[in-house]
Design a protein around this motif. Sequence first.
Motif, mmCIF file in Angstrom:
data_model
loop_
_atom_site.group_PDB
_atom_site.id
_atom_site.type_symbol
_atom_site.label_atom_id
_atom_site.label_comp_id
_atom_site.label_asym_id
_atom_site.label_seq_id
_atom_site.Cartn_x
_atom_site.Cartn_y
_atom_site.Cartn_z
ATOM 1 N N PRO A 144 0.827 -1.214 0.000
ATOM 2 C CA PRO A 144 0.000 0.000 0.000
ATOM 3 C C PRO A 144 0.854 1.254 0.000
ATOM 4 O O PRO A 144 2.051 1.219 0.331
ATOM 5 N N TYR A 145 0.242 2.352 -0.338
ATOM 6 C CA TYR A 145 0.918 3.651 -0.412
ATOM 7 C C TYR A 145 1.579 4.020 0.914
ATOM 8 O O TYR A 145 2.590 4.702 0.949
ATOM 9 N N SER A 146 1.026 3.548 2.004
ATOM 10 C CA SER A 146 1.518 3.894 3.338
ATOM 11 C C SER A 146 2.534 2.897 3.882
ATOM 12 O O SER A 146 2.909 2.964 5.051
ATOM 13 N N ALA A 147 3.021 1.967 3.057
ATOM 14 C CA ALA A 147 3.887 0.894 3.540
ATOM 15 C C ALA A 147 5.251 1.405 3.984
ATOM 16 O O ALA A 147 5.782 2.380 3.447
ATOM 17 N N ASP A 148 5.821 0.708 4.957
ATOM 18 C CA ASP A 148 7.193 0.926 5.385
ATOM 19 C C ASP A 148 8.100 0.228 4.381
ATOM 20 O O ASP A 148 8.023 -0.992 4.213
ATOM 21 N N PRO A 149 8.998 0.955 3.675
ATOM 22 C CA PRO A 149 9.822 0.317 2.629
ATOM 23 C C PRO A 149 10.789 -0.729 3.169
ATOM 24 O O PRO A 149 11.286 -1.553 2.407
ATOM 25 N N PHE A 150 11.057 -0.706 4.466
ATOM 26 C CA PHE A 150 11.976 -1.678 5.053
ATOM 27 C C PHE A 150 11.242 -2.903 5.595
ATOM 28 O O PHE A 150 11.875 -3.841 6.080
ATOM 29 N N ALA A 151 9.910 -2.877 5.515
ATOM 30 C CA ALA A 151 9.121 -3.996 6.036
ATOM 31 C C ALA A 151 8.562 -4.867 4.922
ATOM 32 O O ALA A 151 7.809 -5.794 5.185
ATOM 33 N N VAL A 152 8.915 -4.565 3.666
ATOM 34 C CA VAL A 152 8.424 -5.352 2.536
ATOM 35 C C VAL A 152 9.610 -5.974 1.807
ATOM 36 O O VAL A 152 10.732 -5.448 1.864
ATOM 37 N N LYS A 153 9.371 -7.070 1.137
ATOM 38 C CA LYS A 153 10.401 -7.701 0.300
ATOM 39 C C LYS A 153 10.326 -7.071 -1.080
ATOM 40 O O LYS A 153 9.365 -7.284 -1.826
ATOM 41 N N LEU A 154 11.318 -6.272 -1.416
ATOM 42 C CA LEU A 154 11.332 -5.588 -2.709
ATOM 43 C C LEU A 154 11.381 -6.591 -3.849
ATOM 44 O O LEU A 154 11.904 -7.696 -3.702
ATOM 45 N N GLN A 155 10.861 -6.183 -4.995
ATOM 46 C CA GLN A 155 10.761 -7.063 -6.151
ATOM 47 C C GLN A 155 11.607 -6.542 -7.317
ATOM 48 O O GLN A 155 11.702 -5.336 -7.540
ATOM 49 N N TYR A 156 12.180 -7.485 -8.049
ATOM 50 C CA TYR A 156 12.919 -7.140 -9.262
ATOM 51 C C TYR A 156 11.948 -6.754 -10.368
ATOM 52 O O TYR A 156 10.937 -7.419 -10.596
ATOM 53 N N THR A 157 12.244 -5.666 -11.067
ATOM 54 C CA THR A 157 11.503 -5.273 -12.266
ATOM 55 C C THR A 157 12.514 -4.967 -13.363
ATOM 56 O O THR A 157 13.648 -4.569 -13.080
ATOM 57 N N ALA A 158 12.135 -5.164 -14.597
ATOM 58 C CA ALA A 158 13.064 -4.956 -15.716
ATOM 59 C C ALA A 158 13.644 -3.551 -15.661
ATOM 60 O O ALA A 158 12.911 -2.570 -15.478
ATOM 61 N N PRO A 159 14.971 -3.408 -15.801
ATOM 62 C CA PRO A 159 15.604 -2.102 -15.637
ATOM 63 C C PRO A 159 15.334 -1.154 -16.797
ATOM 64 O O PRO A 159 15.095 -1.563 -17.925
ATOM 65 N N SER A 160 15.407 0.122 -16.486
ATOM 66 C CA SER A 160 15.305 1.186 -17.476
ATOM 67 C C SER A 160 16.694 1.678 -17.872
ATOM 68 O O SER A 160 16.933 2.061 -19.001
ATOM 69 N N GLY A 161 17.607 1.667 -16.905
ATOM 70 C CA GLY A 161 18.989 2.057 -17.152
ATOM 71 C C GLY A 161 19.936 0.979 -16.675
ATOM 72 O O GLY A 161 19.584 0.129 -15.854
ATOM 73 N N GLN A 162 21.156 1.018 -17.199
ATOM 74 C CA GLN A 162 22.163 0.029 -16.833
ATOM 75 C C GLN A 162 23.536 0.695 -16.941
ATOM 76 O O GLN A 162 23.653 1.843 -17.373
ATOM 77 N N HIS A 163 24.579 -0.057 -16.558
ATOM 78 C CA HIS A 163 25.934 0.468 -16.716
ATOM 79 C C HIS A 163 26.915 -0.653 -17.037
ATOM 80 O O HIS A 163 28.089 -0.583 -16.666
ATOM 81 N N VAL A 164 26.435 -1.675 -17.749
ATOM 82 C CA VAL A 164 27.291 -2.819 -18.053
ATOM 83 C C VAL A 164 28.416 -2.484 -19.032
ATOM 84 O O VAL A 164 29.430 -3.174 -19.081
ATOM 85 N N ASN A 165 28.254 -1.426 -19.829
ATOM 86 C CA ASN A 165 29.284 -1.043 -20.790
ATOM 87 C C ASN A 165 30.193 0.061 -20.253
ATOM 88 O O ASN A 165 30.799 0.801 -21.008
ATOM 89 N N LYS A 166 30.244 0.165 -18.934
ATOM 90 C CA LYS A 166 31.050 1.124 -18.160
ATOM 91 C C LYS A 166 31.000 2.556 -18.718
ATOM 92 O O LYS A 166 32.044 3.146 -19.059
ATOM 93 N N PRO A 167 29.793 3.140 -18.793
ATOM 94 C CA PRO A 167 29.707 4.552 -19.190
ATOM 95 C C PRO A 167 30.441 5.437 -18.185
ATOM 96 O O PRO A 167 30.517 5.123 -16.993
ATOM 97 N N ASP A 168 30.997 6.540 -18.670
ATOM 98 C CA ASP A 168 31.768 7.443 -17.823
ATOM 99 C C ASP A 168 30.933 7.971 -16.668
ATOM 100 O O ASP A 168 29.743 8.293 -16.818
ATOM 101 N N GLY A 169 31.582 8.106 -15.532
ATOM 102 C CA GLY A 169 30.992 8.800 -14.403
ATOM 103 C C GLY A 169 31.365 10.264 -14.451
ATOM 104 O O GLY A 169 31.848 10.778 -15.463
#
Length: 394
Positions: free
Chosen positions: A272-297
Amino acid sequence: GVRAPLQTIKPTITPIIWTTIATGKMPEDHGVQSVVAKDPETGKISPLTSENIKAKPIWEILSDRGEDVTVVRWPVTWPASEVNGELVSDFAFQDSRTRRVWPESLEALVNARQVHSRLKDIQSLTGVDAETYQNLDPVWQWKLMVLLREYVLDVQFKDIAKTLFEQRQRTFSAVYFYSLDALGHNYYRFLNADTREDAPNFTDLVMNWCWLYDQFLKEILSSVEENTHVVICSDHGMELALKPQNFLIMSEDSPPRSGDEPREVDLPPAPPYSADPFAVKLQYTAPSGQHVNKPDGVFIMAGPMIEPGKRTAPLKITEIAPTLLYLLGQPVADDFADAPRLDLFKPDFRSTHPVKRIASFEGVSKELNREDSREYKQEDDLLLNRLEALGYIK
């Protein structure tokens, strides 16, 4: 000051790279070559600890040489080492752990800075109210919950750093923030104009988060002396995940497999909208960004001895530690991976401050404190769940 692209290394994994930045040594020399630790006998994985590091980070080098330091949340700093100053480890808010800070008297400060934010508390940043949240696809609900958890940690550690920096100016001070990385993994696509219409538009969320980091920086800079030299850097950049990647880094001999097919995900109902983020098991979702090709920092450095308004050639992450030691009048070790970047400094500073050398800062190898490495199952599960949600392990 100066700015430059920051060249990173593969695998572009947080604990590997930040340990490289801190030690001036490559992973094969500092010992952190994975995102988790793996027991060679049982195969069990657990979060990395400071006992996995074989080389001295810059705050231990400076402490050994009589300089004082304050370090807040640098990755892989638990159990906290005894420094000449203060060290607040990355596990500081897990109050069941021993040696989460040094000295122990800092536990009271950490406990007093604990906050309990919900999505309603960052509504102005996300643009998502309770009604909007209810109408979102579960994928976006879960992504918001991941971001909320990282926001809470960032704010807590920022407040601790600001308090410590205000109390006393140290030779070397550092604070680390993580939520911008979680933002990139989940919302990077919204930096592109061709965002598909089958998703909500979170462009404002991305820009608001950049504003948030500006506010963090403003608070930090207001707490240090005006003549302080300031460095801002990231461990890598971000790139669009055109084909979602699944990173699996289970041990030192198992490098990231960037070609994995995205796995099917059957998401449970979101909290729910009021949930404690540390009290739930977060779920994997397909990423929007990545850094596997070592883009510059990013690397930015400003201060009295720094060339003003200069854009310079790309910096390597292994050049940061020797550059900072040079600035502080300390010798540079022959067993560092690189030399200091002298071109960042004003000519008159370079001419009056020749580089001093030392064979190595390493002495007797670290004694491992097995008592502090005892099992913390509930706490470790929380940390591993964060890596699962971002796709690093499964």
